[in-house]
Write a protein that holds these residues in place. Structure first.
Motif, short mmCIF file in Angstrom:
data_model
loop_
_atom_site.label_atom_id
_atom_site.label_comp_id
_atom_site.label_asym_id
_atom_site.label_seq_id
_atom_site.Cartn_x
_atom_site.Cartn_y
_atom_site.Cartn_z
N ASP A 20 0.81 -1.22 0.00
CA ASP A 20 0.00 0.00 0.00
C ASP A 20 0.85 1.28 0.00
OD1 ASP A 20 0.98 -0.33 2.57
OD2 ASP A 20 -0.91 0.22 3.55
N LEU A 21 2.09 1.18 -0.43
CA LEU A 21 2.93 2.38 -0.50
C LEU A 21 2.36 3.34 -1.53
CD1 LEU A 21 6.51 0.83 -0.43
CD2 LEU A 21 5.26 1.88 1.45
N VAL A 22 2.53 4.63 -1.28
CA VAL A 22 1.98 5.67 -2.13
C VAL A 22 3.12 6.31 -2.92
CG1 VAL A 22 0.74 7.87 -2.11
CG2 VAL A 22 0.18 6.12 -0.42
N CYS A 23 2.87 6.53 -4.19
CA CYS A 23 3.87 7.14 -5.06
C CYS A 23 3.86 8.66 -4.91
CB CYS A 23 3.60 6.79 -6.51
SG CYS A 23 4.75 7.54 -7.67
N SER A 24 5.04 9.24 -4.85
CA SER A 24 5.19 10.70 -4.87
C SER A 24 5.99 11.06 -6.12
CB SER A 24 5.93 11.17 -3.62
OG SER A 24 6.22 12.55 -3.73
N LYS A 32 4.95 5.85 2.95
CA LYS A 32 3.75 5.57 3.74
C LYS A 32 3.92 6.25 5.07
CE LYS A 32 3.17 1.35 5.26
NZ LYS A 32 2.82 -0.07 5.37
N GLU A 33 2.91 7.01 5.48
CA GLU A 33 2.89 7.70 6.77
C GLU A 33 4.16 8.53 7.00
OE1 GLU A 33 2.17 4.63 9.61
OE2 GLU A 33 0.22 4.14 8.74
N GLY A 34 4.62 9.21 5.97
CA GLY A 34 5.77 10.10 6.08
C GLY A 34 7.12 9.43 6.00
N GLU A 35 7.16 8.11 5.94
CA GLU A 35 8.42 7.37 5.86
C GLU A 35 8.66 6.94 4.42
OE1 GLU A 35 10.62 6.67 8.33
OE2 GLU A 35 9.41 7.74 9.81
N LEU A 42 14.07 7.33 -12.92
CA LEU A 42 13.62 6.77 -14.19
C LEU A 42 14.67 6.91 -15.28
CD1 LEU A 42 9.91 7.94 -14.19
CD2 LEU A 42 10.79 5.68 -13.69
N LYS A 43 15.43 7.98 -15.24
CA LYS A 43 16.45 8.23 -16.27
C LYS A 43 17.54 7.15 -16.22
CE LYS A 43 19.83 11.61 -17.80
NZ LYS A 43 20.53 12.83 -17.45
N ASP A 44 18.04 6.88 -15.03
CA ASP A 44 19.11 5.89 -14.86
C ASP A 44 18.58 4.48 -14.65
OD1 ASP A 44 20.88 8.00 -15.01
OD2 ASP A 44 21.10 8.16 -12.83
N LYS A 45 17.26 4.35 -14.50
CA LYS A 45 16.61 3.06 -14.20
C LYS A 45 17.24 2.42 -12.96
CE LYS A 45 14.54 1.97 -18.52
NZ LYS A 45 13.93 0.91 -19.25
N THR A 46 17.25 3.17 -11.88
CA THR A 46 17.77 2.66 -10.61
C THR A 46 16.71 2.80 -9.52
OG1 THR A 46 18.80 4.80 -10.16
CG2 THR A 46 20.20 3.10 -11.11
N ILE A 47 16.76 1.88 -8.58
CA ILE A 47 15.87 1.88 -7.43
C ILE A 47 16.76 1.92 -6.19
CG2 ILE A 47 14.13 0.58 -6.17
CD1 ILE A 47 13.49 -0.80 -8.92
N PHE A 48 16.53 2.89 -5.34
CA PHE A 48 17.31 3.05 -4.11
C PHE A 48 16.44 2.63 -2.93
CE2 PHE A 48 18.63 6.26 -7.15
CZ PHE A 48 19.99 6.04 -7.23
N LEU A 49 16.77 1.51 -2.31
CA LEU A 49 16.01 1.03 -1.16
C LEU A 49 16.48 1.75 0.10
CD1 LEU A 49 16.07 -2.81 -1.76
CD2 LEU A 49 14.29 -1.21 -2.39
N GLU A 50 15.54 2.17 0.92
CA GLU A 50 15.87 2.73 2.22
C GLU A 50 16.07 1.55 3.17
OE1 GLU A 50 16.43 5.87 3.00
OE2 GLU A 50 15.90 6.64 1.03
N TYR A 51 17.29 1.30 3.54
CA TYR A 51 17.63 0.10 4.30
C TYR A 51 16.84 0.01 5.60
CZ TYR A 51 20.27 -3.55 6.60
OH TYR A 51 20.61 -4.70 7.25
N LYS A 52 16.80 1.10 6.35
CA LYS A 52 16.15 1.08 7.67
C LYS A 52 14.65 0.77 7.58
CE LYS A 52 15.12 4.04 11.58
NZ LYS A 52 15.05 5.41 12.02
N ASN A 53 13.99 1.33 6.58
CA ASN A 53 12.54 1.16 6.47
C ASN A 53 12.12 -0.05 5.64
OD1 ASN A 53 12.15 3.49 7.95
ND2 ASN A 53 12.07 4.78 6.15
N PHE A 54 12.96 -0.46 4.71
CA PHE A 54 12.54 -1.48 3.76
C PHE A 54 13.25 -2.81 3.98
CE2 PHE A 54 11.54 -3.53 -0.19
CZ PHE A 54 10.39 -2.93 -0.64
N VAL A 55 14.56 -2.82 3.94
CA VAL A 55 15.32 -4.08 3.97
C VAL A 55 15.47 -4.63 5.39
CG1 VAL A 55 17.51 -5.17 3.36
CG2 VAL A 55 16.54 -3.41 1.88
N GLN A 56 15.80 -3.78 6.33
CA GLN A 56 16.05 -4.24 7.69
C GLN A 56 14.85 -4.97 8.31
OE1 GLN A 56 17.04 -1.18 10.56
NE2 GLN A 56 18.60 -2.51 11.46
#
Length: 91
Positions: A20-24, A32-35, A42-56
């Motif tokens: 349910d993440l919201v696109c900005s 989601k909820e400010g995090e 899109l130009k470089d076709k890269t995705i940067f994961l926020e380690y603390k919120n997503f991976v950890q």
């Protein structure tokens, strides 16, 4: 190497917690909820994961060891492509 059963558990976790993440479009991120959970370029076709919120949280909840992170990133990449229609490499 992550087994097929673990991949299914990871996908379920992703759907449950991050589906349910919201696109900005202004900030090129999903949040989601400010995090912020991940950003994309899109130009470089890269995705940067926020380690603390997503991976950890995934790593801790599912006991993913450091040597399995590359496999986890691949599962996350495919999930992001499927759910959010964003293609790119994860950084």
């Amino acid at each position: 190497m992550i087994g097929k059963n673990k991949i299914l558990v990871i996908l379920n976790f992703l759907d449950t917690h991050y589906g349910d993440l919201v696109c900005s479009p202004k900030n090129l991120c999903y949040h989601k909820e400010g995090e912020i959970y991940f950003r994309f370029n899109l130009k470089d076709k890269t995705i940067f994961l926020e380690y603390k919120n997503f991976v950890q949280p995934i790593s801790k909840a599912l006991n993913i060891k450091e040597d399995m992170l590359n496999d986890l990133y691949e599962v996350i990449k495919e999930w992001i492509e499927y759910v959010f229609k964003i293609e790119g490499k994860i950084i």
